[in-house]
Each structure stands twice: as structure tokens, then as C-alpha cells.
Design a protein around this motif. Structure first.
Motif, PDB file in Angstrom:
ATOM      1  N   ASP A 119     -15.379 -36.593 -16.798  1.00 17.88           N
ATOM      2  CA  ASP A 119     -16.614 -36.500 -16.033  1.00 17.88           C
ATOM      3  C   ASP A 119     -17.082 -35.045 -15.972  1.00 17.88           C
ATOM      4  O   ASP A 119     -16.342 -34.158 -15.550  1.00 17.88           O
ATOM      5  CB  ASP A 119     -16.367 -37.034 -14.615  1.00 17.88           C
ATOM      6  CG  ASP A 119     -17.596 -36.976 -13.748  1.00 17.88           C
ATOM      7  OD1 ASP A 119     -18.690 -37.306 -14.239  1.00 17.88           O
ATOM      8  OD2 ASP A 119     -17.467 -36.600 -12.564  1.00 17.88           O
ATOM      9  N   THR A 135     -20.535 -42.809 -14.413  1.00 19.50           N
ATOM     10  CA  THR A 135     -21.326 -43.509 -13.387  1.00 19.50           C
ATOM     11  C   THR A 135     -20.753 -44.921 -13.211  1.00 19.50           C
ATOM     12  O   THR A 135     -21.449 -45.903 -13.468  1.00 19.50           O
ATOM     13  CB  THR A 135     -22.821 -43.585 -13.774  1.00 19.50           C
ATOM     14  OG1 THR A 135     -22.938 -44.312 -15.014  1.00 19.50           O
ATOM     15  CG2 THR A 135     -23.420 -42.207 -13.928  1.00 19.50           C
ATOM     16  N   HIS A 137     -19.919 -48.570 -12.583  1.00 20.68           N
ATOM     17  CA  HIS A 137     -20.662 -49.694 -11.998  1.00 20.68           C
ATOM     18  C   HIS A 137     -22.138 -49.383 -11.776  1.00 20.68           C
ATOM     19  O   HIS A 137     -22.836 -50.178 -11.131  1.00 20.68           O
ATOM     20  CB  HIS A 137     -20.021 -50.146 -10.675  1.00 20.68           C
ATOM     21  CG  HIS A 137     -18.612 -50.612 -10.833  1.00 20.68           C
ATOM     22  ND1 HIS A 137     -18.267 -51.755 -11.503  1.00 20.68           N
ATOM     23  CD2 HIS A 137     -17.433 -50.053 -10.410  1.00 20.68           C
ATOM     24  CE1 HIS A 137     -16.949 -51.904 -11.490  1.00 20.68           C
ATOM     25  NE2 HIS A 137     -16.425 -50.883 -10.848  1.00 20.68           N
ATOM     26  N   VAL A 138     -22.630 -48.272 -12.290  1.00 21.28           N
ATOM     27  CA  VAL A 138     -24.050 -47.936 -12.158  1.00 21.28           C
ATOM     28  C   VAL A 138     -24.626 -47.751 -13.563  1.00 21.28           C
ATOM     29  O   VAL A 138     -24.274 -46.808 -14.271  1.00 21.28           O
ATOM     30  CB  VAL A 138     -24.247 -46.658 -11.320  1.00 21.28           C
ATOM     31  CG1 VAL A 138     -25.732 -46.288 -11.246  1.00 21.28           C
ATOM     32  CG2 VAL A 138     -23.688 -46.846  -9.914  1.00 21.28           C
ATOM     33  N   TRP A 142     -18.057 -51.191 -15.306  1.00 16.29           N
ATOM     34  CA  TRP A 142     -17.043 -50.284 -14.778  1.00 16.29           C
ATOM     35  C   TRP A 142     -17.003 -48.977 -15.560  1.00 16.29           C
ATOM     36  O   TRP A 142     -16.809 -47.891 -15.003  1.00 16.29           O
ATOM     37  CB  TRP A 142     -15.689 -51.009 -14.857  1.00 16.29           C
ATOM     38  CG  TRP A 142     -14.473 -50.246 -14.443  1.00 16.29           C
ATOM     39  CD1 TRP A 142     -14.400 -49.193 -13.576  1.00 16.29           C
ATOM     40  CD2 TRP A 142     -13.129 -50.503 -14.859  1.00 16.29           C
ATOM     41  NE1 TRP A 142     -13.108 -48.775 -13.428  1.00 16.29           N
ATOM     42  CE2 TRP A 142     -12.301 -49.563 -14.206  1.00 16.29           C
ATOM     43  CE3 TRP A 142     -12.549 -51.438 -15.712  1.00 16.29           C
ATOM     44  CZ2 TRP A 142     -10.923 -49.528 -14.389  1.00 16.29           C
ATOM     45  CZ3 TRP A 142     -11.178 -51.411 -15.895  1.00 16.29           C
ATOM     46  CH2 TRP A 142     -10.373 -50.467 -15.233  1.00 16.29           C
ATOM     47  N   LEU A 192     -21.504 -49.827  -2.510  1.00 18.74           N
ATOM     48  CA  LEU A 192     -21.591 -48.623  -1.687  1.00 18.74           C
ATOM     49  C   LEU A 192     -21.789 -47.364  -2.519  1.00 18.74           C
ATOM     50  O   LEU A 192     -22.346 -46.375  -2.029  1.00 18.74           O
ATOM     51  CB  LEU A 192     -20.326 -48.487  -0.832  1.00 18.74           C
ATOM     52  CG  LEU A 192     -20.115 -49.570   0.247  1.00 18.74           C
ATOM     53  CD1 LEU A 192     -18.779 -49.376   0.941  1.00 18.74           C
ATOM     54  CD2 LEU A 192     -21.265 -49.537   1.260  1.00 18.74           C
ATOM     55  N   ALA A 193     -21.349 -47.379  -3.768  1.00 18.99           N
ATOM     56  CA  ALA A 193     -21.451 -46.177  -4.606  1.00 18.99           C
ATOM     57  C   ALA A 193     -22.753 -46.106  -5.395  1.00 18.99           C
ATOM     58  O   ALA A 193     -23.026 -45.078  -6.029  1.00 18.99           O
ATOM     59  CB  ALA A 193     -20.270 -46.114  -5.571  1.00 18.99           C
ATOM     60  N   THR A 194     -23.558 -47.165  -5.375  1.00 20.86           N
ATOM     61  CA  THR A 194     -24.750 -47.199  -6.235  1.00 20.86           C
ATOM     62  C   THR A 194     -25.705 -46.059  -5.922  1.00 20.86           C
ATOM     63  O   THR A 194     -26.024 -45.234  -6.793  1.00 20.86           O
ATOM     64  CB  THR A 194     -25.481 -48.547  -6.100  1.00 20.86           C
ATOM     65  OG1 THR A 194     -24.566 -49.610  -6.362  1.00 20.86           O
ATOM     66  CG2 THR A 194     -26.640 -48.626  -7.078  1.00 20.86           C
ATOM     67  N   PRO A 196     -25.337 -43.281  -3.928  1.00 21.05           N
ATOM     68  CA  PRO A 196     -24.780 -41.932  -4.084  1.00 21.05           C
ATOM     69  C   PRO A 196     -24.631 -41.488  -5.531  1.00 21.05           C
ATOM     70  O   PRO A 196     -24.841 -40.312  -5.857  1.00 21.05           O
ATOM     71  CB  PRO A 196     -23.418 -42.044  -3.393  1.00 21.05           C
ATOM     72  CG  PRO A 196     -23.590 -43.131  -2.388  1.00 21.05           C
ATOM     73  CD  PRO A 196     -24.500 -44.113  -3.046  1.00 21.05           C
ATOM     74  N   THR A 197     -24.277 -42.420  -6.420  1.00 24.49           N
ATOM     75  CA  THR A 197     -24.150 -42.066  -7.838  1.00 24.49           C
ATOM     76  C   THR A 197     -25.497 -41.665  -8.417  1.00 24.49           C
ATOM     77  O   THR A 197     -25.608 -40.676  -9.164  1.00 24.49           O
ATOM     78  CB  THR A 197     -23.563 -43.243  -8.630  1.00 24.49           C
ATOM     79  OG1 THR A 197     -22.258 -43.537  -8.127  1.00 24.49           O
ATOM     80  CG2 THR A 197     -23.462 -42.913 -10.112  1.00 24.49           C
ATOM     81  N   ARG A 200     -26.468 -38.270  -7.212  1.00 27.20           N
ATOM     82  CA  ARG A 200     -25.737 -37.223  -7.928  1.00 27.20           C
ATOM     83  C   ARG A 200     -26.456 -36.863  -9.226  1.00 27.20           C
ATOM     84  O   ARG A 200     -26.540 -35.687  -9.605  1.00 27.20           O
ATOM     85  CB  ARG A 200     -24.320 -37.703  -8.227  1.00 27.20           C
ATOM     86  CG  ARG A 200     -23.469 -36.681  -8.967  1.00 27.20           C
ATOM     87  CD  ARG A 200     -22.126 -37.271  -9.341  1.00 27.20           C
ATOM     88  NE  ARG A 200     -21.322 -36.331 -10.110  1.00 27.20           N
ATOM     89  CZ  ARG A 200     -20.562 -36.650 -11.152  1.00 27.20           C
ATOM     90  NH1 ARG A 200     -20.480 -37.906 -11.539  1.00 27.20           N
ATOM     91  NH2 ARG A 200     -19.871 -35.735 -11.795  1.00 27.20           N
ATOM     92  N   GLU A 233     -30.307 -48.544  -1.666  1.00 30.88           N
ATOM     93  CA  GLU A 233     -29.714 -48.379  -0.342  1.00 30.88           C
ATOM     94  C   GLU A 233     -30.298 -49.382   0.640  1.00 30.88           C
ATOM     95  O   GLU A 233     -29.581 -49.988   1.440  1.00 30.88           O
ATOM     96  CB  GLU A 233     -29.990 -46.944   0.139  1.00 30.88           C
ATOM     97  CG  GLU A 233     -28.935 -46.386   1.058  1.00 30.88           C
ATOM     98  CD  GLU A 233     -29.085 -44.869   1.168  1.00 30.88           C
ATOM     99  OE1 GLU A 233     -28.067 -44.189   0.948  1.00 30.88           O
ATOM    100  OE2 GLU A 233     -30.191 -44.386   1.457  1.00 30.88           O
TER     101      GLU A 233
END
Length: 240
Positions: A119, A135, A137-138, A142, A192-194, A196-197, A200, A233
Motif C-alpha cells: 500500500d 482499497t 472492498h472498495v 477484497w 464501515l470502511a467504504t 473513509p477509504t 483517503r 455514509e
């Protein structure tokens, strides 16, 4: 049918095949991107059936055997179905992806061993500086990842902002069209990470967003990414 070629930045080309039969009347595009440099990189190998179209487009820009790197967002037919055909055509080419993709799929699927990058690692640093970002799951798988070309501030964002239609370049809003396609496909692995990723990626301050399915956006890419993150979100807050 042929792949349409558009130069989206100096030495960076969008290669696009439009399929009108997918979601008519708007249709749907499949895009690959060629970054010319000392070590040329192709982002998205495309489907096996489209290899003649994309390879002809690349060959019009450079000899196929000059290709050095081959990457894509995640392991899916439209992203890497033609991977081994490219490796056959370009004997010095190597697939490059993150550790997850290589460990779970590419070490077995690729005819030549892939290069694993971490990364944030630079893939190549010639006139163009191409960096890889995980990234997971975005937007879905995976092993998902994207690349960022630093000198032009171009984010090759894979399936993010997927939309219908055949536009090449735009400075117009791309978020509304992306939401419409998401409402139709429900393709994003919402979690939950969608958001924020995606935020980023916005911190990279991209000036160009190179979409796999849709036009290339030129403008405030960070703002578009943050609006897309806001949408996901809000979706996460809604009751099931």
C-alpha cells in the motif's frame, strides 16, 4: 467496433469500447488506460473478447512488446480477463498488484509471476510516478486497489463513479450519475470502511479521475470523492 483513443493528459491515453446494448438507450463503456513512459503501464486488461480491440489501440500508440506493467482494480473478467493474452503479446510485461490480489488469485491465474507492491508503494518512477493504493472492498472485492499518477495528479479509480453513457471527457458533475448507476446495480460493498477509504483517496487531491465505466473527469477530484463518500455514509445510516 473499435476502441476509441483519447489523450487525457500528456502521454496518458483512455482506450474506450462503448457497448450500446448494456443498459440501453444510454449504453455502457469499458475503459483501459495506457501510461506511456520508460516503463509503460496499462491499467485494466479488459475482457478476453475485447483484447483485439484494446491491443489494436495500444499498438497504434506503441509496439505491444514495449509494455512493462499491467495492473487493474480487482480480479474480475472486465478488469483482467485478457491478462494472459497481454502477457503473451508483451514478453517483458508483468502484472503488478497488491499482496492480497497476488496471494489469493494472481499467483495462480497469471502465466508469469506477478510483482507484489505494498500500500502506497511506487510502481515506477520515470517521467511518470505511478503509486499503488490498497482499497479493500472498495468498491467491491477484497483485493481492490487503485493507482495514482503523481505528476498529472490522475487517479485511476477503477469502478468508483461507474455510470452509464459514452462521454469521453467532462468537467460536469459525475456524482449524480454515479449514484444513479449504484441505485441500478447495487455494486458497492457498503461497510464501515467504504467512506473513509474514499476520503483517503480524496486526500491525494486528484485533478483527473479516470473512470473505468464512464467519462474521465477533469476538475476538483477531491470534492467529487468526498461527495461520493458522503453518499455512502448516508446509505450506511439508513435502516436495512
Amino acid at each position: 467496433m473499435s476502441a476509441q483513443t483519447t489523450e487525457i493528459a500528456d502521454g496518458i491515453f483512455r482506450l474506450s469500447v462503448f457497448v450500446p446494448d448494456i443498459e440501453p438507450p444510454a449504453g455502457f463503456t469499458f475503459n483501459s488506460f495506457l501510461i506511456l513512459d520508460d516503463e509503460p503501464l496499462l491499467f485494466h486488461a479488459g475482457q478476453r473478447s475485447m483484447f483485439p480491440l484494446f491491443s489494436a489501440a495500444v499498438e497504434a500508440l506503441m509496439p505491444l512488446d514495449r509494455l512493462r506493467w499491467l495492473s487493474f482494480g480487482h480480479v474480475e473478467a472486465d478488469e483482467c480477463g485478457a491478462m494472459n493474452l497481454w502477457l503473451q503479446a508483451a514478453p517483458h510485461a508483468q502484472v503488478v498488484h497488491g499482496e492480497t490480489a497476488c496471494s489469493i488469485s494472481l499467483n495462480d491465474l497469471a502465466d508469469r509471476a506477478p510483482r507484489v507492491v505494498q500500500d502506497g508503494e511506487l510502481i515506477t518512477a520515470g517521467r511518470r510516478r505511478i503509486r499503488y493504493f490498497d482499497t479493500p472492498h472498495v468498491p467491491h472485492a477484497w483485493e481492490s486497489g487503485v493507482i495514482f499518477e503523481e505528476t498529472s495528479a490522475t487517479l485511476f479509480c477503477g469502478d468508483l463513479f461507474t455510470q452509464f453513457g459514452s462521454r469521453e471527457l467532462t468537467r460536469d458533475d459525475i456524482v449524480a450519475a454515479a449514484i444513479a448507476a449504484e441505485d441500478a446495480f447495487h455494486a458497492t460493498s457498503l461497510g464501515l470502511a467504504t467512506a473513509p477509504t474514499i476520503r483517503r483517496l480524496a486526500d491525494l487531491q486528484p485533478r483527473t479521475l479516470a473512470l473505468m465505466h464512464g467519462p474521465t473527469f477533469q476538475g476538483d477530484g477531491a470534492h467529487a470523492l468526498r461527495r461520493l463518500a458522503d453518499y455512502f455514509e448516508e446509505m450506511l445510516r439508513q435502516p436495512a
